[in-house]
Design an enzyme around this catalytic site. Sequence first.
Site, mmCIF file in Angstrom:
data_model
loop_
_atom_site.group_PDB
_atom_site.id
_atom_site.type_symbol
_atom_site.label_atom_id
_atom_site.label_comp_id
_atom_site.label_asym_id
_atom_site.label_seq_id
_atom_site.Cartn_x
_atom_site.Cartn_y
_atom_site.Cartn_z
ATOM 1 N N ASN A 1 0.834 -1.222 0.000
ATOM 2 C CA ASN A 1 0.000 0.000 0.000
ATOM 3 C C ASN A 1 0.864 1.267 0.000
ATOM 4 O O ASN A 1 0.355 2.373 0.098
ATOM 5 C CB ASN A 1 -0.963 0.008 1.203
ATOM 6 C CG ASN A 1 -0.222 0.135 2.525
ATOM 7 O OD1 ASN A 1 1.008 0.281 2.554
ATOM 8 N ND2 ASN A 1 -0.968 0.104 3.624
ATOM 9 N N LEU A 2 2.175 1.076 -0.083
ATOM 10 C CA LEU A 2 3.146 2.193 -0.168
ATOM 11 C C LEU A 2 3.069 3.133 1.039
ATOM 12 O O LEU A 2 3.491 4.295 0.977
ATOM 13 C CB LEU A 2 2.936 2.997 -1.469
ATOM 14 C CG LEU A 2 3.145 2.194 -2.768
ATOM 15 C CD1 LEU A 2 2.859 3.070 -3.998
ATOM 16 C CD2 LEU A 2 4.563 1.639 -2.848
ATOM 17 N N SER A 3 2.535 2.611 2.163
ATOM 18 C CA SER A 3 2.456 3.498 3.359
ATOM 19 C C SER A 3 3.839 3.639 4.014
ATOM 20 O O SER A 3 4.112 4.617 4.694
ATOM 21 C CB SER A 3 1.484 2.888 4.381
ATOM 22 O OG SER A 3 2.012 1.650 4.856
ATOM 23 N N SER B 1 8.729 -12.465 14.832
ATOM 24 C CA SER B 1 9.849 -11.728 15.422
ATOM 25 C C SER B 1 10.253 -12.336 16.760
ATOM 26 O O SER B 1 9.409 -12.855 17.490
ATOM 27 C CB SER B 1 9.429 -10.260 15.635
ATOM 28 O OG SER B 1 10.370 -9.568 16.425
ATOM 29 N N TYR C 1 2.897 -3.855 19.208
ATOM 30 C CA TYR C 1 3.543 -4.451 18.018
ATOM 31 C C TYR C 1 3.886 -5.916 18.313
ATOM 32 O O TYR C 1 3.494 -6.809 17.557
ATOM 33 C CB TYR C 1 4.815 -3.685 17.642
ATOM 34 C CG TYR C 1 5.728 -4.515 16.758
ATOM 35 C CD1 TYR C 1 6.853 -5.138 17.286
ATOM 36 C CD2 TYR C 1 5.421 -4.729 15.419
ATOM 37 C CE1 TYR C 1 7.657 -5.951 16.496
ATOM 38 C CE2 TYR C 1 6.227 -5.535 14.627
ATOM 39 C CZ TYR C 1 7.349 -6.140 15.184
ATOM 40 O OH TYR C 1 8.143 -6.952 14.406
ATOM 41 N N LYS D 1 2.369 -9.783 16.807
ATOM 42 C CA LYS D 1 3.139 -10.924 16.283
ATOM 43 C C LYS D 1 2.717 -12.200 17.030
ATOM 44 O O LYS D 1 2.530 -13.258 16.443
ATOM 45 C CB LYS D 1 4.637 -10.691 16.424
ATOM 46 C CG LYS D 1 5.176 -9.603 15.498
ATOM 47 C CD LYS D 1 4.922 -9.929 14.051
ATOM 48 C CE LYS D 1 5.432 -8.853 13.120
ATOM 49 N NZ LYS D 1 5.044 -9.107 11.712
ATOM 50 N N LEU E 1 19.151 0.696 15.602
ATOM 51 C CA LEU E 1 20.560 1.036 15.836
ATOM 52 C C LEU E 1 21.367 1.237 14.563
ATOM 53 O O LEU E 1 22.012 2.280 14.384
ATOM 54 C CB LEU E 1 21.211 -0.056 16.686
ATOM 55 C CG LEU E 1 22.711 0.112 16.976
ATOM 56 C CD1 LEU E 1 22.954 1.366 17.808
ATOM 57 C CD2 LEU E 1 23.277 -1.124 17.664
ATOM 58 N N ARG F 1 16.555 2.803 27.217
ATOM 59 C CA ARG F 1 15.286 2.977 26.480
ATOM 60 C C ARG F 1 14.245 2.025 27.055
ATOM 61 O O ARG F 1 14.500 0.833 27.202
ATOM 62 C CB ARG F 1 15.504 2.690 24.982
ATOM 63 C CG ARG F 1 14.288 2.873 24.113
ATOM 64 C CD ARG F 1 14.612 2.722 22.637
ATOM 65 N NE ARG F 1 14.964 1.325 22.293
ATOM 66 C CZ ARG F 1 15.192 0.929 21.036
ATOM 67 N NH1 ARG F 1 15.139 1.797 20.033
ATOM 68 N NH2 ARG F 1 15.488 -0.337 20.801
ATOM 69 N N GLY G 1 11.529 -0.573 27.648
ATOM 70 C CA GLY G 1 11.095 -1.745 26.883
ATOM 71 C C GLY G 1 12.224 -2.574 26.290
ATOM 72 O O GLY G 1 11.994 -3.665 25.766
HETATM 73 C C1 WQD Z 1 19.045 -2.601 19.199
HETATM 74 C C2 WQD Z 1 19.889 -2.142 20.378
HETATM 75 C C3 WQD Z 1 18.876 -0.425 21.696
HETATM 76 C C4 WQD Z 1 18.989 2.724 18.700
HETATM 77 C C5 WQD Z 1 13.483 -3.825 17.269
HETATM 78 C C6 WQD Z 1 12.153 -4.478 17.385
HETATM 79 C C7 WQD Z 1 12.192 -5.803 16.680
HETATM 80 C C8 WQD Z 1 12.595 -5.573 15.248
HETATM 81 C C9 WQD Z 1 13.979 -4.924 15.206
HETATM 82 C C10 WQD Z 1 10.728 -5.240 13.798
HETATM 83 C C11 WQD Z 1 19.050 -1.922 21.636
HETATM 84 C C12 WQD Z 1 20.156 0.068 21.040
HETATM 85 C C13 WQD Z 1 19.100 1.504 19.345
HETATM 86 C C14 WQD Z 1 19.784 3.835 19.136
HETATM 87 C C15 WQD Z 1 20.772 2.428 20.806
HETATM 88 N N1 WQD Z 1 11.647 -4.750 14.600
HETATM 89 N N2 WQD Z 1 20.001 1.377 20.368
HETATM 90 N N3 WQD Z 1 20.658 3.634 20.168
HETATM 91 O O1 WQD Z 1 14.917 -2.933 19.752
HETATM 92 O O2 WQD Z 1 16.407 -4.968 19.385
HETATM 93 O O3 WQD Z 1 14.430 -4.620 17.924
HETATM 94 O O4 WQD Z 1 13.859 -3.682 15.925
HETATM 95 O O5 WQD Z 1 10.538 -6.372 13.453
HETATM 96 O O6 WQD Z 1 10.905 -6.373 16.727
HETATM 97 O O7 WQD Z 1 11.896 -4.721 18.745
HETATM 98 O O8 WQD Z 1 16.393 -3.137 17.682
HETATM 99 O O9 WQD Z 1 17.946 -1.582 16.564
HETATM 100 O O10 WQD Z 1 16.014 -0.631 17.939
HETATM 101 O O11 WQD Z 1 17.948 -1.701 19.106
HETATM 102 O O12 WQD Z 1 21.567 2.282 21.740
HETATM 103 O O13 WQD Z 1 19.711 4.973 18.601
HETATM 104 O O14 WQD Z 1 20.469 -0.888 20.060
HETATM 105 O O15 WQD Z 1 18.788 0.055 23.029
HETATM 106 O O16 WQD Z 1 19.826 -2.313 22.743
HETATM 107 P P1 WQD Z 1 15.556 -3.901 18.820
HETATM 108 P P2 WQD Z 1 17.050 -1.685 17.761
#
Ligand code: WQD
Length: 340
Positions: free
Chosen positions: A33-35, A126, A151, A155, A202, A297, A299
Amino acid sequence: MDKILVTGGLGFIGSHTVVELQNEGFEVVIIDNLSNSSINVLEGITAISGKSPIFERLELKDKSAVQNFFSKNKDIKGVIHFAASKAVGESVQEPLMYYENNLNTLIYLLQELVSKPDSNFIFSSSCTVYGQADEMPITENAPVKPAESPYGNTKQIGEEIIKDTCKVKPNFKAIALRYFNPIGAHPSAIIGELPIGIPQNLVPFITQTGAGLRETLSVFGDDYPTPDGTCIRDYIHVVDLARAHVIALKRLLNKKNTVNYETFNIGTGVGSSVLEVINSFERVSNKSLNYKIADRREGDVISAYADTTKANTQLGWKAKSSLDDAMLSAWKWEKNVRKL
Ligand code: WQD
């Protein structure tokens, strides 16, 4: 060759999977859907694989549109379902949008598939379903824990909907692939991750910082009970992940599945901390990254990396790329997108 439907096929993982499907000779139909994707990705897929998938812009939330699509496409042999909203933080703010977009769409798809004589369904799940697992590495038998976000809940509920459907529809076979952390881009640097706005994940934040788009990376906490104090994840190259989808689909098409519903952890089996990921970027880019330690962060789990035995032995799939390989591909992609 079999005709395969890929929903969300212009997205990050979807587009890389379409390339691998076309390389294997499958005929691909993409609906999107290009969202959260760009039509330009279609050109990228075609440039890489030399074939142009059929594309239809379609809103899966529109039940009649889904019914109409399947009435016109009776020869679809398999479906790989990526289309969903996937931002953890956004899902906390917009739960109803997430439940509608991720679950209604799944139900409408399944309602069409279960009426076909033979259906093969690959579901994008996931590792988030495990929450903070008690033991590392995480196996598929690890308990599914109460989701930390809407989210993650979509899943978990999605897997339950599929499992319950498989129980009563013997002609419907499904595999849920539980991704760990997908990163990187196709080695051609023609397709890759295109986060809209400020990257939540990240690796895109790292490469954008390296490219000068972001001032500095905030490391969300260095006081966790891990060797260097930062969180640990299993970062998997998106092309390895895409190949896992093709292998899983072929398992169902060739009736190699042992039961009607299977789950597989798709990761490298290697845990890397945030600081190790930063070091990987600095190694492959030969640049030092500007970062600071910030608050934790909400969660975040402390550690999550996969036990990949089941995928390696039963699925016959194993990740080939290292963290540095994936990080180099992400950096090449960033430089190509920014014309650096
Ligand atoms: C990885 C680590 C952050 C950003 C999420 C979803 C998962 C999947 C992948 C969809 C963590 C740290 C992050 C930043 C940081 N999404 N971090 N600075 O949270 O493991 O997984 O994305 O399918 O379902 O939960 O991935 O890349 O956000 O974080 O220090 O600017 O990097 O705290 O430890 P995550 P992430």
